[in-house]
Motif scaffolding. Structure first.
Motif, PDB file in Angstrom:
ATOM      1  N   ALA A 118       8.848   0.591   8.855  1.00 53.39           N
ATOM      2  CA  ALA A 118       7.485   0.707   7.794  1.00 53.39           C
ATOM      3  C   ALA A 118       5.952   0.346   9.015  1.00 53.39           C
ATOM      4  O   ALA A 118       6.197  -0.827   9.146  1.00 53.39           O
ATOM      5  N   VAL A 119       5.242   0.467   7.551  1.00 52.17           N
ATOM      6  CA  VAL A 119       3.893  -0.564   8.439  1.00 52.17           C
ATOM      7  C   VAL A 119       3.410  -0.515   7.445  1.00 52.17           C
ATOM      8  O   VAL A 119       3.470  -0.416   5.866  1.00 52.17           O
ATOM      9  N   ARG A 120       3.230  -1.906   7.869  1.00 54.87           N
ATOM     10  CA  ARG A 120       2.336  -2.390   6.724  1.00 54.87           C
ATOM     11  C   ARG A 120       1.382  -2.896   7.290  1.00 54.87           C
ATOM     12  O   ARG A 120       0.862  -4.120   8.086  1.00 54.87           O
ATOM     13  N   VAL A 121      -0.612  -2.308   6.222  1.00 48.99           N
ATOM     14  CA  VAL A 121      -1.304  -2.491   6.357  1.00 48.99           C
ATOM     15  C   VAL A 121      -1.944  -4.104   5.526  1.00 48.99           C
ATOM     16  O   VAL A 121      -1.925  -3.907   4.128  1.00 48.99           O
ATOM     17  N   ALA A 122      -2.990  -4.588   6.052  1.00 47.86           N
ATOM     18  CA  ALA A 122      -3.388  -5.893   6.043  1.00 47.86           C
ATOM     19  C   ALA A 122      -5.120  -5.295   4.995  1.00 47.86           C
ATOM     20  O   ALA A 122      -5.160  -4.405   5.304  1.00 47.86           O
ATOM     21  N   LYS A 123      -4.795  -6.470   3.999  1.00 48.93           N
ATOM     22  CA  LYS A 123      -6.405  -6.662   3.309  1.00 48.93           C
ATOM     23  C   LYS A 123      -6.469  -5.343   2.875  1.00 48.93           C
ATOM     24  O   LYS A 123      -7.945  -4.664   2.764  1.00 48.93           O
ATOM     25  N   VAL A 124      -5.902  -4.508   2.367  1.00 50.94           N
ATOM     26  CA  VAL A 124      -6.475  -2.822   1.774  1.00 50.94           C
ATOM     27  C   VAL A 124      -7.009  -3.343   0.009  1.00 50.94           C
ATOM     28  O   VAL A 124      -6.808  -4.471  -0.581  1.00 50.94           O
ATOM     29  N   LYS A 125      -7.447  -3.062  -0.210  1.00 52.15           N
ATOM     30  CA  LYS A 125      -8.752  -2.361  -1.357  1.00 52.15           C
ATOM     31  C   LYS A 125      -8.936  -1.629  -1.953  1.00 52.15           C
ATOM     32  O   LYS A 125      -8.638  -1.838  -3.655  1.00 52.15           O
ATOM     33  N   THR A 126      -8.489  -0.423  -1.725  1.00 55.38           N
ATOM     34  CA  THR A 126      -8.551   0.801  -1.806  1.00 55.38           C
ATOM     35  C   THR A 126      -7.191   1.663  -1.989  1.00 55.38           C
ATOM     36  O   THR A 126      -6.559   1.665  -1.122  1.00 55.38           O
ATOM     37  N   ARG A 127      -6.441   2.838  -3.066  1.00 55.38           N
ATOM     38  CA  ARG A 127      -5.704   3.921  -2.746  1.00 55.38           C
ATOM     39  C   ARG A 127      -5.516   4.098  -1.957  1.00 55.38           C
ATOM     40  O   ARG A 127      -4.838   4.948  -1.197  1.00 55.38           O
ATOM     41  N   ASP A 128      -6.792   4.540  -1.648  1.00 53.63           N
ATOM     42  CA  ASP A 128      -7.537   6.022  -0.735  1.00 53.63           C
ATOM     43  C   ASP A 128      -7.182   5.519   0.371  1.00 53.63           C
ATOM     44  O   ASP A 128      -6.516   6.005   1.577  1.00 53.63           O
ATOM     45  N   GLU A 129      -6.853   3.961   0.793  1.00 56.48           N
ATOM     46  CA  GLU A 129      -6.209   3.650   2.203  1.00 56.48           C
ATOM     47  C   GLU A 129      -4.892   3.932   2.499  1.00 56.48           C
ATOM     48  O   GLU A 129      -4.852   4.340   2.908  1.00 56.48           O
ATOM     49  N   ILE A 130      -4.260   3.724   1.101  1.00 51.94           N
ATOM     50  CA  ILE A 130      -2.214   3.857   1.326  1.00 51.94           C
ATOM     51  C   ILE A 130      -2.627   5.919   1.601  1.00 51.94           C
ATOM     52  O   ILE A 130      -1.960   6.117   1.997  1.00 51.94           O
ATOM     53  N   LEU A 131      -3.566   6.706   1.171  1.00 50.90           N
ATOM     54  CA  LEU A 131      -3.383   7.709   1.338  1.00 50.90           C
ATOM     55  C   LEU A 131      -3.603   8.199   2.695  1.00 50.90           C
ATOM     56  O   LEU A 131      -3.488   8.659   3.392  1.00 50.90           O
ATOM     57  N   GLU A 132      -4.577   7.501   3.151  1.00 56.26           N
ATOM     58  CA  GLU A 132      -4.959   7.565   4.409  1.00 56.26           C
ATOM     59  C   GLU A 132      -3.984   7.428   5.398  1.00 56.26           C
ATOM     60  O   GLU A 132      -3.415   8.306   6.884  1.00 56.26           O
ATOM     61  N   VAL A 133      -2.970   6.184   5.092  1.00 52.44           N
ATOM     62  CA  VAL A 133      -2.267   6.005   5.940  1.00 52.44           C
ATOM     63  C   VAL A 133      -1.111   6.560   5.901  1.00 52.44           C
ATOM     64  O   VAL A 133      -0.699   7.121   7.100  1.00 52.44           O
TER      65      VAL A 133
END
Length: 306
Positions: A118-133
């Motif tokens: 898995a990859v863990r993304v730091a300091k996410v603010k929005t769901r759109d960032e997760i969709l980009e990942v």
């Protein structure tokens, strides 16, 4: 250990390490439950060399806060070197990347071809960032986030619906800073911290995520760490972030399902399913009292997490 002798690796330049990239593809982690998530610094080669045989259910290789900007490339290439020579591991392996707009995109793209879980993304603010990942990360890897911003804390419950987005990690110190609150609030009896933990837990569950509670920084204070684990288990958490083997040992102990609880759940499943065949979904059991469908569903949850 991945390498029997680290002497050669330690003396390689960053450029030369690319010559020692392997082609190993570790077996995918198959367990369903996680009790401990241990953070490792990829600049510490001796630590990386042990990721094939550590007691933590999860291992997070950290590219973010603990790594100075001048050494992030070195840490990234170290991760690639050891992952490419890793044949198997007892742990679910995660790489914690920087925020997407601070190098995280490039780190994901660089590591995409290597074998981890898995990859863990730091300091996410929005769901759109997760969709980009979800678009740029290879399909064989899960998505985790670090919840460290007031924006994500406010809207986490709406982050669901992304199939391989499975886990949220509470970064409580960064979250407090984002909320303009002092880190001195992190005390066992502080009602604000209890609220943060409760909201994080419930919102993560609403979104269909496993919530992992925060890392306790005072590594040698095992008494307080144990107390935090006990509090969080009573709240409903299943997994705790850990700094090292001492914390992992405690987390694995406390967040394990006790044998008695397992045997109770197994008994309830057996007798309820036998009763249901007779069209009776509510009955008195000689051992555990009244059993109906909600009790049965809870037993299934225990068995699923055992």
């Amino acid at each position: 250990m991945i390498f029997e002798d680290l002497t050669l690796i330690e003396n390689l330049t960053l450029e030369d390490r690319a010559k020692y990239l392997g082609e190993e593809r570790k077996i995918a982690y198959s367990k369903k439950t996680f009790r401990s998530n241990m953070m490792l610094n990829p600049l510490k080669l001796k630590h990386l060399n042990r990721i094939d045989n550590l007691p933590a259910d999860m291992i997070t290789l950290n590219l973010e806060d603990a790594i100075a900007p001048s050494r992030k490339k070195e840490a990234l290439h170290n991760i690639a070197l050891f992952l490419s020579n890793l044949k198997e591991s007892n742990s679910f392996i995660i790489v914690r990347v920087n925020p997407l707009n601070e190098g995280g995109r490039e780190e994901i793209e660089f590591l995409n071809g290597f074998s981890f879980d898995a990859v863990r993304v730091a300091k996410v603010k929005t769901r759109d960032e997760i969709l980009e990942v979800d678009k740029i990360l290879r399909d064989d890897k899960d998505i985790h986030i670090s919840l460290e911003t007031k924006e994500a804390f406010n809207t986490l419950a709406t982050f669901g619906g992304i199939e391989r987005f499975t886990t949220a990690n509470l970064g409580i110190l960064d979250l407090l800073t984002s909320l303009s609150l002092p880190q001195s609030l992190v005390k066992l009896d502080n009602p604000t911290i209890h609220y943060i933990l409760s909201k994080f837990l419930i919102d993560a569950k609403i979104a269909g995520l496993n919530p992992i509670s925060f890392m306790f920084q005072d590594y040698n204070n095992t008494k307080s760490f144990r107390a935090w684990c006990e509090l969080e288990k009573n709240m409903g958490f299943n997994t705790k972030a850990c700094m090292g083997p001492l914390q992992v040992e405690i987390a694995n102990e406390i967040f394990s399902i006790e044998q008695e609880e397992y045997l109770r759940a197994k008994h309830i499943k057996t007798v309820f399913e036998a009763s249901a065949k007779k069209n009776e979904n509510g009955f008195m059991d000689m051992k555990y009292g009244f059993i109906d469908e909600p009790i049965y569903r809870d037993a299934l949850l225990v068995l699923e997490n055992f």
